[in-house]
Write an enzyme that holds these catalytic residues in place. Structure first.
Site, PDB file in Angstrom:
ATOM      1  N   ASP A   8       0.862  -1.182   0.000  1.00  0.00           N
ATOM      2  CA  ASP A   8       0.000   0.000   0.000  1.00  0.00           C
ATOM      3  C   ASP A   8       0.901   1.236   0.000  1.00  0.00           C
ATOM      4  O   ASP A   8       1.592   1.510   0.989  1.00  0.00           O
ATOM      5  CB  ASP A   8      -0.895  -0.011   1.241  1.00  0.00           C
ATOM      6  CG  ASP A   8      -1.934   1.112   1.234  1.00  0.00           C
ATOM      7  OD1 ASP A   8      -1.868   1.975   0.333  1.00  0.00           O
ATOM      8  OD2 ASP A   8      -2.795   1.126   2.127  1.00  0.00           O
ATOM      9  N   ASP A 105      -2.887   2.372  -6.096  1.00  0.00           N
ATOM     10  CA  ASP A 105      -1.799   2.434  -5.122  1.00  0.00           C
ATOM     11  C   ASP A 105      -1.654   1.177  -4.275  1.00  0.00           C
ATOM     12  O   ASP A 105      -0.852   1.149  -3.341  1.00  0.00           O
ATOM     13  CB  ASP A 105      -1.992   3.641  -4.197  1.00  0.00           C
ATOM     14  CG  ASP A 105      -3.341   3.625  -3.482  1.00  0.00           C
ATOM     15  OD1 ASP A 105      -4.218   2.856  -3.894  1.00  0.00           O
ATOM     16  OD2 ASP A 105      -3.509   4.388  -2.514  1.00  0.00           O
ATOM     17  N   GLU A 106      -2.388   0.113  -4.586  1.00  0.00           N
ATOM     18  CA  GLU A 106      -2.319  -1.101  -3.789  1.00  0.00           C
ATOM     19  C   GLU A 106      -2.231  -2.325  -4.697  1.00  0.00           C
ATOM     20  O   GLU A 106      -2.844  -2.361  -5.766  1.00  0.00           O
ATOM     21  CB  GLU A 106      -3.543  -1.245  -2.882  1.00  0.00           C
ATOM     22  CG  GLU A 106      -3.725  -0.101  -1.893  1.00  0.00           C
ATOM     23  CD  GLU A 106      -4.930  -0.307  -0.987  1.00  0.00           C
ATOM     24  OE1 GLU A 106      -5.121  -1.450  -0.521  1.00  0.00           O
ATOM     25  OE2 GLU A 106      -5.674   0.656  -0.760  1.00  0.00           O
TER      26      GLU A 106
END
Length: 416
Positions: A8, A105-106
């Protein structure tokens, strides 16, 4: 036993801005949408602004009250965020080819096959964390576990720039005392239902009667029971594994609030067009079920699904059904901030023809779709667009398919 990582990227949008503009470091920073369109809504904040109490969804003047004149406002640059996300993914690819995105973003990474080369999961997580910081200039928190749900939970537990391991030996101590809403896919509406029956922690959920959970939550009750007990065995999928695809979707937090049905119809069409194209790319030529997700400006969420009269992969039919679902479920108590469209229940082989269906019409549509796909592949996704999107130049110029592909459930990971 598998070894799953969940990475993350910390405060991603704001971190990217601070990294490419060193003069912002040490200052409270918020990334906002256009003021003229949405009154400067905060889309992201750096750690300094977060510690001052700034929250995603604040209006700029609210953030300014919390941080004072030191607050720095930066206009969102989604193209740059996508570029950085792709650079980070290249680092992940040095350790596994099993990478599943969960938003920009993960990512989940299955590194089981890499343990002999790089050591255990915690060691690989630290290597990735250090490389991202050194090579990209931003930080990442990584969860390590034997399943995707607990790996995701681990990455949320300590931020920024940290590695957290949840094992079969410690998960009852580490996980079960956490509030039930910390578990992936338990949003506000589900939390309220669980709290009403006395389930307030993940441990209480794990020790609940599964049949009772199903009566209250439907099939998701069984899923959540499985997740809380650490029995999630869902694979980390890859782009080329079509057999693992259960749904295809796209969602978008729009740069401005959508104030009427024409605005909504336009965005639903853009999303439906991208979903239809992704279906065809994956060789999934027809889907039976359409899912509509809507998020209001107060961050409340609404969703509804429905069957098509007959399976298809045509953007127009998907869009029509999605818009019908929106009208059925959205109360218009607030403006619309985000929308998502997905399809599922794929079918293969021969289909039963509609009594009034036209084979000639279907074939013309397939040829048209194929021609459009070919042109977009050669010249870009925006080379051909429907007239409806020309009422909003900013949406017209966005590459919805290329830059805003998000797992449908991620649209509600902080919502319903």
């Amino acid at each position: 036993m598998r070894t799953i990582l969940h990475s993350d990227l910390n405060n991603f949008y704001a971190s990217v801005e601070c990294n490419r503009r060193p003069e912002l470091r040490g200052k409270p920073v918020v990334v906002v949408g256009a003021k003229e369109d949405r009154h400067g809504i905060v889309l992201a904040k750096n750690m300094i602004a977060k510690q001052a109490g700034v929250k995603t969804g604040d209006i700029y003047w609210e953030a300014r009250q919390k941080c004072g004149n030191a607050l720095v406002e930066v206009q969102a640059d989604f193209g740059e965020y996508l570029r950085v996300s792709k650079e980070v993914r290249k680092i992940y690819e040095d350790y596994t080819d099993r990478i599943e995105a969960f938003g920009i973003d993960e990512c989940w990474l299955d590194v089981t096959a890499s343990l002999n080369l790089f050591g255990n999961g915690v060691r690989i997580a630290h290597i990735i964390r250090e490389r991202v910081k050194k090579e990209i200039g931003i930080t990442v928190s990584v969860g390590v576990s034997w399943n995707k749900i607990f790996a995701k939970l681990g990455s949320d537990m300590e931020k920024p720039d940290a590695v957290t391991e949840i094992t079969e030996e410690n998960f009852r101590d580490v996980v079960w005392s956490l509030p039930v809403e910390e578990l992936l896919y338990v949003g506000r509406a589900t939390k309220i239902k669980l709290n009403k029956i006395g389930v307030k922690t993940i441990g209480q959920l794990a020790q609940s009667d599964e049949e009772l959970l199903v009566r209250i939550l439907g099939k998701w009750g069984s899923y959540l029971y499985t997740f809380a007990n650490g029995k999630d065995n869902s694979p980390v999928t890859t782009v080329d594994e079509e057999e693992n695809i259960k749904s295809i979707g796209n969602s978008l937090t729009v740069y401005r609030d959508l104030k009427d049905e024409e605005d909504v119809r336009m965005v639903i069409h853009l999303l439906s067009d991208s979903v239809a194209a992704r279906m065809r790319e994956a060789g999934l030529t027809r889907a039976r079920t359409i899912h509509l997700y809507a998020r209001a400006s107060d961050l409340s969420g609404y969703q509804k699904q429905g069957k098509l009269p007959r399976p298809c992969s045509n953007a127009i039919e998907i869009s029509k059904k999605a818009f019908t679902l929106f009208r059925e479920v959205y109360p218009w108590q607030n403006y619309v901030r985000g929308l998502g469209v997905s399809v599922s229940d794929f079918c293969f082989g021969a289909e039963q023809l509609d009594l009034f269906g036209s084979l000639e019409k279907d074939e013309k549509q397939r040829r048209l779709d194929a021609a459009i796909d070919k042109l977009r592949h050669k010249y870009g996704n925006n080379v051909i667009q429907s007239a409806i999107v020309y009422k909003d130049p900013k949406l017209r110029d966005m590459d919805i398919k290329g830059e805003h592909t998000i797992h449908p459930l991620s649209f509600f990971k902080n919502g319903t």
